[in-house]
Write a protein that holds these residues in place. Structure first.
Motif, PDB file in Angstrom:
ATOM      1  N   SER A 155      54.802  47.369  32.898  1.00  0.00           N
ATOM      2  CA  SER A 155      55.471  48.148  31.926  1.00  0.00           C
ATOM      3  C   SER A 155      54.436  49.228  31.965  1.00  0.00           C
ATOM      4  N   ALA A 156      55.005  50.540  31.663  1.00  0.00           N
ATOM      5  CA  ALA A 156      54.209  51.822  31.108  1.00  0.00           C
ATOM      6  C   ALA A 156      54.584  51.980  29.892  1.00  0.00           C
ATOM      7  N   VAL A 157      55.522  51.133  29.226  1.00  0.00           N
ATOM      8  CA  VAL A 157      55.671  51.183  27.710  1.00  0.00           C
ATOM      9  C   VAL A 157      55.037  50.454  26.969  1.00  0.00           C
ATOM     10  N   GLN A 158      54.225  50.915  26.128  1.00  0.00           N
ATOM     11  CA  GLN A 158      53.113  49.866  25.379  1.00  0.00           C
ATOM     12  C   GLN A 158      53.599  48.633  24.650  1.00  0.00           C
ATOM     13  N   ALA A 159      54.728  48.725  23.824  1.00  0.00           N
ATOM     14  CA  ALA A 159      55.281  47.723  23.360  1.00  0.00           C
ATOM     15  C   ALA A 159      55.916  46.666  24.265  1.00  0.00           C
ATOM     16  N   THR A 160      56.531  47.002  25.424  1.00  0.00           N
ATOM     17  CA  THR A 160      57.035  45.908  26.363  1.00  0.00           C
ATOM     18  C   THR A 160      55.793  45.476  27.019  1.00  0.00           C
ATOM     19  N   ARG A 161      54.804  46.342  27.531  1.00  0.00           N
ATOM     20  CA  ARG A 161      53.584  45.766  28.071  1.00  0.00           C
ATOM     21  C   ARG A 161      53.008  44.577  27.520  1.00  0.00           C
ATOM     22  N   ASP A 162      52.729  44.976  26.017  1.00  0.00           N
ATOM     23  CA  ASP A 162      52.294  44.062  25.036  1.00  0.00           C
ATOM     24  C   ASP A 162      53.094  42.599  24.912  1.00  0.00           C
ATOM     25  N   GLN A 163      54.220  42.907  25.179  1.00  0.00           N
ATOM     26  CA  GLN A 163      55.179  41.579  25.026  1.00  0.00           C
ATOM     27  C   GLN A 163      55.037  40.681  26.461  1.00  0.00           C
ATOM     28  N   LEU A 164      55.116  41.446  27.255  1.00  0.00           N
ATOM     29  CA  LEU A 164      54.826  40.743  28.632  1.00  0.00           C
ATOM     30  C   LEU A 164      53.599  40.095  28.953  1.00  0.00           C
ATOM     31  N   MET A 165      52.631  40.936  28.536  1.00  0.00           N
ATOM     32  CA  MET A 165      51.070  40.767  28.952  1.00  0.00           C
ATOM     33  C   MET A 165      50.281  40.609  27.304  1.00  0.00           C
ATOM     34  N   PRO A 166      50.499  39.685  26.647  1.00  0.00           N
ATOM     35  CA  PRO A 166      49.851  39.895  25.364  1.00  0.00           C
ATOM     36  C   PRO A 166      48.261  39.738  25.198  1.00  0.00           C
ATOM     37  N   GLN A 167      47.790  39.175  26.153  1.00  0.00           N
ATOM     38  CA  GLN A 167      46.407  39.348  26.014  1.00  0.00           C
ATOM     39  C   GLN A 167      45.428  40.479  26.615  1.00  0.00           C
ATOM     40  N   GLY A 168      46.395  41.656  26.972  1.00  0.00           N
ATOM     41  CA  GLY A 168      46.055  42.830  27.557  1.00  0.00           C
ATOM     42  C   GLY A 168      46.361  43.981  26.484  1.00  0.00           C
ATOM     43  N   ALA A 169      47.106  43.331  25.364  1.00  0.00           N
ATOM     44  CA  ALA A 169      47.288  44.284  24.308  1.00  0.00           C
ATOM     45  C   ALA A 169      46.007  45.211  23.728  1.00  0.00           C
ATOM     46  N   GLN A 170      45.082  44.359  23.664  1.00  0.00           N
ATOM     47  CA  GLN A 170      43.927  45.059  23.040  1.00  0.00           C
ATOM     48  C   GLN A 170      43.390  46.362  23.871  1.00  0.00           C
ATOM     49  N   GLN A 171      43.787  46.400  25.327  1.00  0.00           N
ATOM     50  CA  GLN A 171      43.357  47.541  26.200  1.00  0.00           C
ATOM     51  C   GLN A 171      44.582  48.343  26.592  1.00  0.00           C
ATOM     52  N   THR A 172      44.822  49.704  25.702  1.00  0.00           N
ATOM     53  CA  THR A 172      45.772  50.569  25.849  1.00  0.00           C
ATOM     54  C   THR A 172      46.247  51.175  27.155  1.00  0.00           C
ATOM     55  N   LEU A 173      47.440  51.391  27.333  1.00  0.00           N
ATOM     56  CA  LEU A 173      47.626  52.137  28.423  1.00  0.00           C
ATOM     57  C   LEU A 173      46.945  53.581  28.544  1.00  0.00           C
ATOM     58  N   PRO A 174      46.910  54.427  27.542  1.00  0.00           N
ATOM     59  CA  PRO A 174      45.814  55.343  27.825  1.00  0.00           C
ATOM     60  C   PRO A 174      44.639  55.195  28.202  1.00  0.00           C
ATOM     61  N   GLU A 175      43.871  54.195  27.723  1.00  0.00           N
ATOM     62  CA  GLU A 175      42.433  53.677  28.074  1.00  0.00           C
ATOM     63  C   GLU A 175      42.511  53.182  29.440  1.00  0.00           C
ATOM     64  N   LEU A 176      43.498  52.458  30.016  1.00  0.00           N
ATOM     65  CA  LEU A 176      43.675  52.106  31.104  1.00  0.00           C
ATOM     66  C   LEU A 176      43.888  53.233  32.365  1.00  0.00           C
ATOM     67  N   LYS A 177      44.546  54.218  31.873  1.00  0.00           N
ATOM     68  CA  LYS A 177      44.939  55.424  32.775  1.00  0.00           C
ATOM     69  C   LYS A 177      43.584  55.951  32.748  1.00  0.00           C
ATOM     70  N   ASN A 178      42.746  56.451  31.765  1.00  0.00           N
ATOM     71  CA  ASN A 178      41.481  56.980  31.831  1.00  0.00           C
ATOM     72  C   ASN A 178      40.593  55.893  32.690  1.00  0.00           C
ATOM     73  N   ALA A 179      40.458  54.728  32.622  1.00  0.00           N
ATOM     74  CA  ALA A 179      39.637  53.854  33.711  1.00  0.00           C
ATOM     75  C   ALA A 179      39.729  54.162  35.076  1.00  0.00           C
ATOM     76  N   LEU A 180      41.234  54.293  35.221  1.00  0.00           N
ATOM     77  CA  LEU A 180      41.787  54.348  36.637  1.00  0.00           C
ATOM     78  C   LEU A 180      41.417  55.714  37.176  1.00  0.00           C
ATOM     79  N   THR A 181      41.471  56.687  36.456  1.00  0.00           N
ATOM     80  CA  THR A 181      41.170  57.968  36.645  1.00  0.00           C
ATOM     81  C   THR A 181      39.553  58.159  37.237  1.00  0.00           C
ATOM     82  N   HIS A 182      38.801  57.620  36.204  1.00  0.00           N
ATOM     83  CA  HIS A 182      37.323  57.454  36.544  1.00  0.00           C
ATOM     84  C   HIS A 182      37.244  56.663  37.897  1.00  0.00           C
ATOM     85  N   TYR A 183      37.866  55.788  38.308  1.00  0.00           N
ATOM     86  CA  TYR A 183      37.667  54.913  39.227  1.00  0.00           C
ATOM     87  C   TYR A 183      38.196  55.548  40.669  1.00  0.00           C
ATOM     88  N   ILE A 184      39.335  56.246  40.421  1.00  0.00           N
ATOM     89  CA  ILE A 184      39.893  57.033  41.676  1.00  0.00           C
ATOM     90  C   ILE A 184      38.683  58.217  41.898  1.00  0.00           C
TER      91      ILE A 184
END
Length: 351
Positions: free
Chosen positions: A222-251
């Protein structure tokens, strides 16, 4: 096999065997048995003197790695449950792809990186089990070696996408993948090895600095924060904007494409709003979206999205220039969902 012995560099193994008073060439023989033949006992080292084998057994007692259960699907997929040295169980899947004439085209193996998983994803059978321990490098390599022997065919692709979060066991996973990638071992190309993570930022940043061209997949769902937090609760501490920033750096750092795994769940993450959010998240990223069919999990309220929804998502993502595919479901008739077979076996053993 013993983890310390399997991960010992050839030069150190040679120095050790020489220190025991044996010729240096014996180290090469032992190394070949470990990495070319993936022997499971020292007795299999038929051209190595008994005295060397005895020394090895004393210095590196073997860890138990045995087949506990094996199922074969109608589509040729084979699912294995292995029993480890501490009686814990772990799953592995061998997935053959055939040519039209019935010959084997390639053999992919999905391996586990942990016993259980701490991420507790709501849609995952392994998530219900909880976390027990990390696997060591030898246990990861042995999964692939066993499948290769069982199929009597060379493994061409590896996905670290089974039980566990590989970036929470980063060092042992990378150590194992380097062994598998080595010309002296399974000789599987780095671009044919995929690590799938829930999005552990530290792991993504570390992988960006590795010299090997291992492929990165993100369990997005999910790219909706609330939905992703529901589906993947242990990943909730790492937000989608933070994830996208990390992936931008990786790429930017690697110039390699990232794959997004997206399990379409009816009424949960398959709405037009969810689709718009995914398109926005992919914007500006060198990426590919894998839409995943959902294997039914006993006791789960989650159901697969409709075929019409899947088709419309593919059309819309493609229209926005986002490379998209749908992964064919494999092994649904043999407890195909990750952790499902093992959990069923454990339940059977304890009742």
């Amino acid at each position: 096999m013993n983890n310390e012995l399997l991960t010992l560099p050839q030069t150190e193994l040679a120095a050790l065997i020489e220190s025991w008073g044996f010729p240096r060439f014996r180290a090469m023989q032992v190394y070949e048995w470990l990495h070319r033949h993936h022997c499971s006992t020292y007795d299999e080292m038929s051209n190595v003197p008994a005295a060397v084998r005895t020394q090895l057994a004393e210095a590196f007692p073997l860890d138990t790695f045995t087949l506990f259960d094996r199922q074969v699907s109608q589509d040729g997929t084979r699912k294995y449950v292995f029993k480890l040295n501490d009686e814990r169980l772990v799953e592995t899947v061998g997935m053959p792809t055939f040519n039209r004439d019935g010959s084997l085209d390639r053999l992919s193996v999905c391996i586990s990186s942990q016993v259980g998983c701490p991420m507790a994803c709501a849609f995952c059978a392994t998530g219900r089990e909880g976390f027990t321990r990390n696997l060591n490098a030898a246990e990861l390599v042995q999964q692939v070696a066993y499948v290769q022997k069982d199929f009597d065919a060379r493994v061409s692709n590896i996905v670290v996408m089974g039980q566990g979060e590989p970036f929470l066991n980063y060092d042992e996973v990378i150590r194992a993948l380097r062994i598998m990638n080595s010309n002296d071992d399974l000789n599987i190309g780095a671009r044919h090895i995929t690590i799938s993570t829930c999005g552990i930022l530290k792991g993504i940043n570390r992988l960006a600095e590795e010299p090997e061209q291992f492929t990165l997949a993100i369990s997005l769902h999910s790219a909706v924060q609330a939905t992703r937090d529901q589906l993947m609760p242990q990943g909730a501490q790492q937000t989608l904007p933070e994830l996208k920033n990390a992936l931008t750096h990786y790429i930017k750092r690697t110039n390699r494409r990232v794959s997004f795994e997206y399990l379409l769940i009816k009424g949960v993450n398959d709405s037009p709003r969810d689709l718009d959010a995914l398109i926005e998240f992919c914007s500006g990223l060198l990426c590919h979206v894998n839409l995943l069919p959902m294997n039914p999990i006993e006791g789960s309220a989650y159901q697969p999205a409709t075929a019409q929804t899947v088709s419309s998502w593919i059309d819309e993502l493609s229209a926005h220039g986002i490379e998209t595919s749908i992964r064919k479901s494999r092994g649904a008739d043999i407890d195909g969902a990750c952790g499902q077979l093992k959990n069923k076996l454990v339940s059977r053993e304890t009742t």
